[in-house]
Design an enzyme around this catalytic site. Sequence first.
Site, PDB file in Angstrom:
ATOM      1  N   SER A 164      15.334  13.237   1.554  1.00 45.36           N
ATOM      2  CA  SER A 164      16.764  13.367   1.879  1.00 45.36           C
ATOM      3  C   SER A 164      17.021  13.725   3.349  1.00 45.36           C
ATOM      4  O   SER A 164      17.936  14.497   3.649  1.00 45.36           O
ATOM      5  CB  SER A 164      17.438  14.374   0.945  1.00 45.36           C
ATOM      6  N   GLU A 175       6.700   7.872  -5.918  1.00 45.53           N
ATOM      7  CA  GLU A 175       7.188   6.845  -6.857  1.00 45.53           C
ATOM      8  C   GLU A 175       6.023   6.012  -7.389  1.00 45.53           C
ATOM      9  O   GLU A 175       5.994   5.628  -8.557  1.00 45.53           O
ATOM     10  CB  GLU A 175       8.245   5.969  -6.165  1.00 45.53           C
ATOM     11  N   HIS A 195       2.834   7.386  -2.251  1.00 47.01           N
ATOM     12  CA  HIS A 195       4.237   7.773  -2.442  1.00 47.01           C
ATOM     13  C   HIS A 195       4.408   8.263  -3.881  1.00 47.01           C
ATOM     14  O   HIS A 195       3.823   7.703  -4.808  1.00 47.01           O
ATOM     15  CB  HIS A 195       5.149   6.574  -2.148  1.00 47.01           C
ATOM     16  N   GLU A 220       6.330  15.082   1.331  1.00 48.32           N
ATOM     17  CA  GLU A 220       7.578  14.720   0.667  1.00 48.32           C
ATOM     18  C   GLU A 220       7.716  15.474  -0.652  1.00 48.32           C
ATOM     19  O   GLU A 220       7.194  15.017  -1.697  1.00 48.32           O
ATOM     20  CB  GLU A 220       7.606  13.218   0.374  1.00 48.32           C
ATOM     21  N   ASN A 264      11.609   3.735   5.032  1.00 44.67           N
ATOM     22  CA  ASN A 264      11.012   3.135   3.830  1.00 44.67           C
ATOM     23  C   ASN A 264      12.146   2.457   3.059  1.00 44.67           C
ATOM     24  O   ASN A 264      12.951   3.132   2.424  1.00 44.67           O
ATOM     25  CB  ASN A 264      10.346   4.244   3.000  1.00 44.67           C
ATOM     26  N   GLY A 296      15.502  11.389  -2.505  1.00 49.56           N
ATOM     27  CA  GLY A 296      16.645  10.675  -3.092  1.00 49.56           C
ATOM     28  C   GLY A 296      17.639  11.575  -3.803  1.00 49.56           C
ATOM     29  O   GLY A 296      18.504  11.083  -4.529  1.00 49.56           O
ATOM     30  N   LYS A 303      12.030   0.691   0.475  1.00 43.11           N
ATOM     31  CA  LYS A 303      11.781   0.596  -0.982  1.00 43.11           C
ATOM     32  C   LYS A 303      12.173  -0.795  -1.494  1.00 43.11           C
ATOM     33  O   LYS A 303      12.040  -1.768  -0.765  1.00 43.11           O
ATOM     34  CB  LYS A 303      12.521   1.715  -1.719  1.00 43.11           C
TER      35      LYS A 303
HETATM   36  C1  PEP Z   1      11.164   8.422   0.477  1.00 39.66           C
HETATM   37  O1  PEP Z   1      11.257   7.714  -0.499  1.00 39.66           O
HETATM   38  O2  PEP Z   1      10.109   8.406   1.112  1.00 39.66           O
HETATM   39  C2  PEP Z   1      12.286   9.273   0.828  1.00 39.66           C
HETATM   40  C3  PEP Z   1      12.035  10.313   1.555  1.00 39.66           C
HETATM   41  O3  PEP Z   1      13.531   8.918   0.338  1.00 39.66           O
HETATM   42  P1  PEP Z   1      14.936   9.619   0.709  1.00 39.66           P
HETATM   43  O4  PEP Z   1      14.996   9.734   2.210  1.00 39.66           O
HETATM   44  O5  PEP Z   1      15.979   8.703   0.168  1.00 39.66           O
HETATM   45  O6  PEP Z   1      14.941  10.971   0.065  1.00 39.66           O
END
Ligand code: PEP
Length: 263
Positions: A218, A102, A100, A172, A10, A178, A12
Amino acid sequence: MARKPIIAGNWKMNNNKAQAKELMDGILYGISQLDASKMPEVVVAPTYTALWQVYDLIKNEPKVKLAAQNVNPNPKGAYTGEVSLDMLNDFKVKYVIIGHSERRQMFAESDEFINQKALAILSEGLIPIICCGETLEQREAGVTDEHLKNQITKAFNNISASDAKKSVIAYEPIWAIGTGKSCDAKEANRTIGQIRKVIADLYNQETADNIRILYGGSVKPSTIVEQMAQPEIDGGLIGGASLIAESFIDLIKGAMTDEHAVV
Ligand code: PEP
């Protein structure tokens, strides 16, 4: 139960045209060095503005599939700034990430809106990657499983068993996104097992056994092997570590274990 694993990047709101090309060239080179028969399904989710270019770069590479980071469920009309499924179809987009955290948090997207998107995506023959996850406060209050059950039940409202089976879920935990702090692999496995149970209760065991559930939060080259060794984890949805070609290739390599290679 052999579920084909997925490694999905992803991107972003990262990568302009030149950066998207550089990253994609690096990924395509790395993939060309790997044993195709053991590879997971590789998915990249660029920004809308880079979709056309990434589509062009991968159109002769069946090992990489395109995802969009969002979609509007309406067919067309006065939705300034939005993109429709018909538009995504121009670029042979296979997956669409929805729900997501976000988007839920920054853009106030509700469970009902996420469900509308899932229904629209499936009706156009694309596949939703439906994200769910708890906050740190919810985890500490011991309500993670209940919260995920609620998110999943609402996201799958009115979705048929045959459509549910081909959908993808990404678990997630919000506190892991992040932050550099991945969820313990065994705990992620347990939680994903609970999500699978919710699907079994909503539909049946066959649907639960077939649906692919990814872990995101992460994920890094140093964590992927342990994560992929967990029987419930069918791959990763990856943000930060998908933005560097070498690290994304290492994630793909980490998902090439024999027990995850589908025959
Ligand atoms: C994500 O935004 O879906 C995500 C898992 O980000 P990160 O791997 O940076 O934690």
